[in-house]
Design a protein around this motif. Structure first.
Motif, PDB file in Angstrom:
ATOM      1  N   ARG A  31       0.842  -1.203   0.000  1.00 46.68           N
ATOM      2  CA  ARG A  31       0.000   0.000   0.000  1.00 46.68           C
ATOM      3  C   ARG A  31       0.869   1.241   0.000  1.00 46.68           C
ATOM      4  NH1 ARG A  31      -3.818   0.228   4.909  1.00 46.68           N
ATOM      5  NH2 ARG A  31      -4.596   2.044   3.763  1.00 46.68           N
ATOM      6  N   GLU A  64      -1.207   6.201   2.448  1.00 43.85           N
ATOM      7  CA  GLU A  64      -2.551   5.651   2.637  1.00 43.85           C
ATOM      8  C   GLU A  64      -2.634   4.716   3.836  1.00 43.85           C
ATOM      9  OE1 GLU A  64      -3.863   3.880  -1.008  1.00 43.85           O
ATOM     10  OE2 GLU A  64      -3.334   5.645  -2.217  1.00 43.85           O
ATOM     11  N   THR A  65      -1.520   4.540   4.554  1.00 44.98           N
ATOM     12  CA  THR A  65      -1.507   3.709   5.750  1.00 44.98           C
ATOM     13  C   THR A  65      -1.681   4.582   6.984  1.00 44.98           C
ATOM     14  OG1 THR A  65       0.885   3.856   6.130  1.00 44.98           O
ATOM     15  CG2 THR A  65       0.118   2.206   4.533  1.00 44.98           C
ATOM     16  N   SER A  76       3.265   9.608  -1.225  1.00 47.55           N
ATOM     17  CA  SER A  76       4.026   8.358  -1.235  1.00 47.55           C
ATOM     18  C   SER A  76       5.114   8.363  -2.294  1.00 47.55           C
ATOM     19  CB  SER A  76       3.074   7.167  -1.495  1.00 47.55           C
ATOM     20  OG  SER A  76       2.022   7.141  -0.566  1.00 47.55           O
TER      21      SER A  76
END
Length: 415
Positions: free
Chosen positions: A132, A136-137, A150
């Motif tokens: 991922r 988005e974590t 990211s």
């Protein structure tokens, strides 16, 4: 040891410095983690890890901290300076790397934060955690410093003024000449940050070979992942056997990270051992210790037969205004230090770089002598000086490991 060091690691927090520094222990010998190098000291180990404690600082302050660390390290003529950055891209990455290059006079940096064994990879420039995009974590939801991108190159370009070039895995997996030519082309175009895609350990191994063999003036920058590849390459014939360490029969766990990974690990540890978990509210930690918390902790520890106690921060309910994070950390570290003095556990577990550093200062330790890596992301050693100098201490970054990590640690260290 003479007047030189085999390796100097410069990291932005204590757990990162420990996790990266210990990678070099088997290859180069003892590595100590200090925040400053003692003046006039001629008895240092062969390696040094310096924590600048700069992850939460302003960009300018972080850059100054790195420059100070480099100025302290250069007189020791280190064979290698390694800049450790977070494998989740937190902190002032660009500012700190730019400051490091300016202070060392190095022409460029190879940047590879990946750590494939821990699910950290970089693919087509996007940094991933277990597949991922990192933003988005839970890292993207960090209340203190949420990560908004990211894209590794995009992140760095927003934090420094250096040109950036990229190298994909197609080149890393290919012949030497095209790979070396591509890097030289970036350098000729004044792209001083060369970022690498990394999917597997073999890609980090190839970057290490480039750094040591082809571009020795370039500074390697990465997580503990790239550090491990460099250590194996630097002195494979000189690998030191692990030190014989005392067993640990009783534990005090001090958990200052809000990571969901750590929460799952603690839950599994409680399930397996039936040790009590003493949760303390953030607001209470920030404004003063709860009444009788030390007595409560001592009683719970005694009820386990002096085997184990876990102290952590009670999750917020979302209704109260957030407490000052730094005061929360200081409060938890203070309670942990007081309990360590009362309970005298064989082993201390410190999770979260801010918490580990605050605890170290509270017990007046000048550093940490690194001994071994019980598992990925875990470092075992002993404090240098202070009131806990006779205890084993294990540090851990919050997001590393699986649900069995902590119970595995306890079992591995048991008598």
């Amino acid at each position: 040891m003479g007047t030189s060091l085999s390796v100097v690691v410069i990291a932005d927090d204590l757990t990162g410095a420990a996790d990266t520094g210990v990678q070099f222990c088997p290859a180069v010998g003892p590595v100590a983690l200090l925040d400053t190098i003692p003046q006039g000291c001629d008895g240092l180990p062969t390696g040094l890890a310096i924590s600048t404690n700069s992850r939460r600082l302003s960009p300018d302050s972080a850059a100054r901290a790195v420059r100070t660390a480099v100025i302290q390290a250069l007189p020791w003529s280190p064979g290698l300076i390694y800049k450790k950055i977070d494998s989740c891209l937190r902190g002032n990455l660009g500012d700190e790397i730019e400051a490091l290059l300016a202070a060392t006079g190095s022409p460029a940096a190879f940047v590879a934060p990946a750590y494939p064994e821990q699910g950290r990879t970089t693919e087509a420039g996007i940094h991933l955690i277990n597949g991922r995009p990192v933003a988005e974590t839970e890292i993207g939801r960090d209340p203190r410093a949420p990560l908004t991108t990211s894209d590794l190159a995009h992140l760095l370009s927003g934090q420094c003024r250096l040109g950036i070039g990229s190298v994909g895995v197609d080149l890393l997996e290919g012949a030497d000449e095209p790979l070396i030519d591509a890097i030289r082309s970036h350098l000729d175009k004044q792209r001083r940050l060369i970022v690498f895609d990394v999917h597997q350990r073999c890609h980090l191994d190839r970057i290490a070979i480039l750094a040591v063999g082809n571009f020795p003036a370039v500074v390697p920058v990465g997580s503990a992942g790239l550090a491990g590849s460099l250590a194996r390459l630097m002195a494979p014939e000189r690998l030191h056997p692990p030190a014989a360490l005392r067993p640990i029969d009783s534990w005090l766990f001090i958990c200052g990270s809000a990571s969901q990974t750590l929460a799952a690990q603690v839950a599994r540890l409680v399930q397996a051992t039936d040790w009590p978990q003493l949760r303390i509210g953030a607001a209470e930690l920030a404004t003063g210790w709860p009444t009788n918390v030390l007595e409560q902790g001592q009683k719970l520890f005694e009820e386990t037969g002096h085997k184990g106690l876990i102290i952590s921060i009670e999750p917020g309910d979302g209704c109260r205004p957030p407490a000052d994070p730094q005061q929360v950390v200081l409060g938890l570290a203070g309670i942990g230090a007081e309990l360590a003095g009362r309970l005298h556990p064989d082993g201390l577990f410190l999770c979260g770089g801010d918490t580990a550093e605050a605890f170290r200062r509270r017990v007046k330790a000048t550093g940490l002598l690194l001994r071994e890596q019980p598992a990925a992301g875990l470092v075992r050693g002993e404090f240098i000086g202070g009131t806990c100098a006779d205890r084993s201490v294990v540090t851990k970054a919050g997001g590393f490991g699986d649900e069995e990590t902590l119970i595995g640690l306890v079992n591995r260290c048991a008598p």
